[in-house]
Design an enzyme around this catalytic site. Structure first.
Site, PDB file in Angstrom:
ATOM      1  N   THR A  79       0.973  -0.935   0.135  1.00  0.00           N
ATOM      2  CA  THR A  79       0.104  -0.348  -0.223  1.00  0.00           C
ATOM      3  C   THR A  79       0.432   1.248   0.253  1.00  0.00           C
ATOM      4  O   THR A  79       2.227   0.977   0.371  1.00  0.00           O
ATOM      5  CB  THR A  79      -1.068   0.319   1.350  1.00  0.00           C
ATOM      6  OG1 THR A  79      -0.270   0.308   2.762  1.00  0.00           O
ATOM      7  CG2 THR A  79      -1.958  -1.658   1.347  1.00  0.00           C
ATOM      8  N   CYS A  80       0.437   2.412   0.080  1.00  0.00           N
ATOM      9  CA  CYS A  80       0.865   4.345  -0.259  1.00  0.00           C
ATOM     10  C   CYS A  80       1.633   4.099   1.147  1.00  0.00           C
ATOM     11  O   CYS A  80       2.822   4.695   1.978  1.00  0.00           O
ATOM     12  CB  CYS A  80       0.048   4.860   0.272  1.00  0.00           C
ATOM     13  SG  CYS A  80      -0.722   5.227  -1.408  1.00  0.00           S
ATOM     14  N   ASN A  81       1.868   2.991   2.532  1.00  0.00           N
ATOM     15  CA  ASN A  81       1.907   2.443   3.170  1.00  0.00           C
ATOM     16  C   ASN A  81       3.078   2.032   4.442  1.00  0.00           C
ATOM     17  O   ASN A  81       4.021   2.006   4.629  1.00  0.00           O
ATOM     18  CB  ASN A  81       1.567   2.746   5.163  1.00  0.00           C
ATOM     19  CG  ASN A  81       0.229   4.966   5.184  1.00  0.00           C
ATOM     20  OD1 ASN A  81       0.993   5.761   4.278  1.00  0.00           O
ATOM     21  ND2 ASN A  81      -0.889   4.807   6.345  1.00  0.00           N
ATOM     22  N   GLN A 133      -7.771  -3.421   1.391  1.00  0.00           N
ATOM     23  CA  GLN A 133      -6.160  -3.257   0.786  1.00  0.00           C
ATOM     24  C   GLN A 133      -6.504  -4.212   1.406  1.00  0.00           C
ATOM     25  O   GLN A 133      -5.682  -5.332   0.294  1.00  0.00           O
ATOM     26  CB  GLN A 133      -5.187  -2.716   1.235  1.00  0.00           C
ATOM     27  CG  GLN A 133      -6.059  -1.177   0.299  1.00  0.00           C
ATOM     28  CD  GLN A 133      -5.100   0.208   0.856  1.00  0.00           C
ATOM     29  OE1 GLN A 133      -4.621   0.169   1.698  1.00  0.00           O
ATOM     30  NE2 GLN A 133      -5.119   1.008  -0.627  1.00  0.00           N
TER      31      GLN A 133
END
Length: 423
Positions: free
Chosen positions: A50-52, A121
């Site tokens: 994911t983005c993180n 996600q």
């Protein structure tokens, strides 16, 4: 079965490091299947990106080196730059790995605590991966923990996601968004959610720039926007107040050298670039041009900080829920160690019951079908009732340090190990 996790996240690594190992969902699924096949029979794998964070979850029978295997596979995603990521990666095993996943699914490990997207996600990564019995149970329990945290607490209050935080940031920059023109670069789910958050605050989505025109047209129709090609980015930027970029491109889509003339022609009129992509879409050098402001996913922490205070008590409640679910997982995993002993004990009891009924077969032949069925039922119930309490006690003992001793004692008392040796 051993469970291991290797990962890199926003806690220890800035976006310029995270983007080196970021992959899309399809690639994550392919990698998971490759890892499962490469490590042999019984290996399971799920890759969450994911983005993180980017995290590799592996499970394999009796493999003490599994955390190291997961770590090597993670660093391999960065190729020659993998060595630079080693100091910021983390490795967890068994109960610690499961607890971490449960916290991720509940939004407790996110940059925006309680964000709504992470649960989906996690589910998508699970469905795209190569889980077996252990990872299947682990991820299903994690999804259950995440749903409980959202239903039973208020941790998901606004801004509950990166798109919501991005809209809040834009509103702060312009001191209100009424009538502000927004251009989306990318037509995925993140772009759509960000656009809707911006519209709810008064902004107007004027254009969508995307490689796939068909996908952009569907989103543009719902937002009342115009669809533009990648070649028309400069023209779109010239008229925009806010540019939201969220594509899966491997490099910068909005480059300083290609847009400098367009941006200088704006004569300092403010333009906000919100880069929600990992790898990044927006060249950081754009921030040096007069009137341009560039924010990436890490910069959203300042927006989130304002909402953290009111969420802390809810986060504590959510942590309790996650901890309880993690204890359930630990008890289940520990019970696996005594399952073979329980299965052998029941098999031995059933073998004895069947042998005794066979010995009485001449007498049973005189009985009616109903009477024979009653004998079968009664003898089966006797076996089940005799074994019920030992089974419960073995499972209870499994979560204690003496659990395996109990299992070994049962094998010895009933001669089950002798049966295994002769098989």
């Amino acid at each position: 079965m051993k469970l291991a996790l290797a990962g890199i996240s926003h806690h220890r690594a800035p976006v310029e490091l995270r983007e080196r190992v970021a992959i899309d969902l399809a690639s994550a699924g392919t990698l998971a299947r490759e890892l499962a096949e490469r490590d042999g029979e019984g290996c399971e794998a799920v890759v969450l990106s994911t983005c993180n964070r980017t995290e590799l979850y592996l499970a394999r029978p009796d493999d003490e080196a599994l955390p190291e295997r997961a770590d090597c596979a993670l660093l391999a995603l960065a190729g020659d730059e993998g060595a630079a990521l080693a100091p910021v990666t983390y490795r967890l095993a068994d109960e610690s790995a499961a607890l971490h996943l449960f916290r991720v699914a509940a939004g407790l490990d996110s940059m925006v605590p309680g964000e709504g997207e992470i649960l989906g996600q996690v589910r998508d990564a699970f469905e795209a991966g190569a889980p077996g019995p252990l990872l299947d149970r682990t991820f299903r329990m994690a999804l259950h923990a995440g749903r409980r945290a959202r239903v039973e607490t208020a941790i998901g209050e606004s801004p509950s996601s990166v798109p919501a935080a991005a809209a809040a940031l834009a509103e702060q920059v312009f001191d209100g968004l009424a009538g502000r023109r927004v251009v989306l670069v990318g037509a995925g789910r993140t772009s759509e959610l960000t656009a809707r958050n911006l519209r709810s605050r008064g902004a107007v989505v004027s254009a969508i720039v995307n490689r796939s025109v068909e996908r952009a047209e569907r989103l543009a129709e719902s937002l009342g926007a115009t669809v533009l090609s990648l070649d028309e980015i400069a023209a779109a930027v010239a008229e925009a107040d806010v540019v939201v970029a969220s594509t899966s491109a491997p490099g910068f889509v909005l480059r300083s050298d290609e847009l400098v003339a367009t941006l200088r022609a704006r004569r300092g009129r403010p333009l906000l670039f919100v880069d929600l992509a990992v790898p990044r879409d927006v060249d950081p050098a754009l921030a040096s041009i007069d009137g341009c402001f560039v924010y990436d996913v890490d910069d959203l922490e300042a927006v989130v900080a304002a909402s953290l205070e009111g969420r802390r008590s809810e986060a504590v409640h959510a942590e309790r829920i996650v901890a309880a679910e993690a204890e359930r997982f630990a008890a289940w995993q520990a019970s696996l160690a005594v399952v073979p002993a329980i299965a052998s004990l029941r098999a031995r009891a059933e073998e004895i019951r069947a042998a005794e009924l066979e010995r009485l077969e001449p007498r049973l032949e005189r009985l009616s079908e109903g009477e024979r069925a009653a004998v079968e039922t009664v003898t089966a119930q006797i076996v089940n009732k005799l074994l019920h309490l030992p089974t419960v006690r073995l499972k209870e003992a499994a979560i204690t340090p003496d659990g395996l001793i109990y299992a070994d004692a049962v094998r010895h008392l009933f001669g089950l190990e002798e049966e295994g040796e002769g098989a």
